[in-house]
Design an enzyme around this catalytic site. Sequence first.
Site, PDB file in Angstrom:
ATOM      1  N   ASP A 290      22.624  -4.247 -15.121  1.00 27.31           N
ATOM      2  CA  ASP A 290      21.739  -3.224 -14.584  1.00 27.31           C
ATOM      3  C   ASP A 290      20.614  -3.924 -13.800  1.00 27.31           C
ATOM      4  OD1 ASP A 290      20.219  -0.775 -14.368  1.00 27.31           O
ATOM      5  OD2 ASP A 290      19.063  -1.446 -16.092  1.00 27.31           O
ATOM      6  N   PHE A 291      19.869  -3.165 -12.993  1.00 25.85           N
ATOM      7  CA  PHE A 291      18.769  -3.766 -12.231  1.00 25.85           C
ATOM      8  C   PHE A 291      17.415  -3.504 -12.890  1.00 25.85           C
ATOM      9  CE2 PHE A 291      15.636  -3.991  -8.789  1.00 25.85           C
ATOM     10  CZ  PHE A 291      15.873  -5.281  -8.344  1.00 25.85           C
ATOM     11  N   ASP A 292      16.914  -2.264 -12.817  1.00 24.07           N
ATOM     12  CA  ASP A 292      15.580  -1.966 -13.345  1.00 24.07           C
ATOM     13  C   ASP A 292      15.555  -2.086 -14.863  1.00 24.07           C
ATOM     14  OD1 ASP A 292      13.863  -0.847 -10.984  1.00 24.07           O
ATOM     15  OD2 ASP A 292      15.830   0.065 -10.746  1.00 24.07           O
TER      16      ASP A 292
ATOM     17  N   ASP B 231      19.348  -1.561 -20.141  1.00 19.56           N
ATOM     18  CA  ASP B 231      18.131  -1.312 -20.919  1.00 19.56           C
ATOM     19  C   ASP B 231      17.856   0.150 -21.204  1.00 19.56           C
ATOM     20  OD1 ASP B 231      15.323  -0.550 -18.984  1.00 19.56           O
ATOM     21  OD2 ASP B 231      17.328  -0.695 -18.138  1.00 19.56           O
TER      22      ASP B 231
END
Length: 288
Positions: free
Chosen positions: A32-34, A218
Site C-alpha cells: 500500500d502507499f499511504d 495499514d
Amino acid sequence: MVSSLPHPTTAAGRDGLAALLARPGKAVVALDFDGTLAEIVPDPERARAHPGAVPALAALAPHVASVAVVTGRPAGVAVRYGGFAGVPGLEHLVVLGHYGAERWDAVTGTVRAAAPHPGVATVRAELPGFLDRIGAWPGTWIEEKGRALAVHTRRADDPEGAFEALKGPLGDLAAAHGLVLEPGRLVLELRPPGMDKGLALAAYLHETGAASVLYAGDDLGDIPAYTAVEKLRSEGLPGVLVCSAAESAAVPDLAERADLTVAGPAALVDFLAALARAIEEKAEEQSD
C-alpha cells in the site's frame, strides 16, 4: 535469516517468509502507499514516500519477481508522490492505482486505465451541495481522486463523530449512483463497485505466476488484499501479511490478521531493506 529481519508471529507468516527467501525470483512484494510507504498527513496532497522507501525498494526489487504498489490513489499521483519514475533498480515496478482500475509500468512509464464510471461524475457535481444541506461542511473536505471521491473528517471538531454521522448519508448517496462507500481512517471514499485491492492483487499474482507473496498495508482498504492472500495460502501459495502501524494506532481488523506488525513507514522501510540484505546473504551462502 539475518538477525535484523523481524520474524512473523504466525506459522503461516513464517512459512511465507521462508518461501520468499528460498525463491525470491518467484516472489511478489506488494505494498500500500499511504500509511505504509508514506506517513499519514492531514493533507493527502502533501503525502510523500518515506525518504528511505525508494532506496529500500531499489535494493529489493532486482531480487524478486516484482514489486507492486497497490493504492486507491490515481496511479500517476502515486508515482509522483513516491518518486518511483526513472530509478535504477525499479525498472519493473508496477503501480496498481485506483484499486487496479489504473496501472503504471516503470518499463514503459505509461498509465493504462479502464473507462471511468459515470456515477463518479454525477456524485462529483452533487457532493458539495449534499454536504452543505446536511450541515456537514465544518471541518470536512472533499478529496478529488479522479475515479473516486473521498470525504475527510480529520479536521472536524469531533473527527470520529463526524465520520460516524456521515457514513449513512454518504452510503445512500453512493448507492443511488451505482457506487460503493469504503470507510478508512477518518475518510469515506465513494468509488465504483468491483474495485478493491484484493481483486487487483489476485489478478496481478496470477499474471506474474508468483510462487509467494508479501503484502503490507495499514487501513481498512487493505483488508480485501489480506483476504486475497489468505485465500491463496489456503490454496497452497505461501504469503506474508504485514501491518504498518504503531501498536496503539493499528486498525484492529487488520492487525489481528497480520503475521507481522511494524511501527509505521519508517519501520517498514527498515524491514524491506533487511529483507533485501537477507536475500543477498542467502544467495552468497548458496554460491560458496
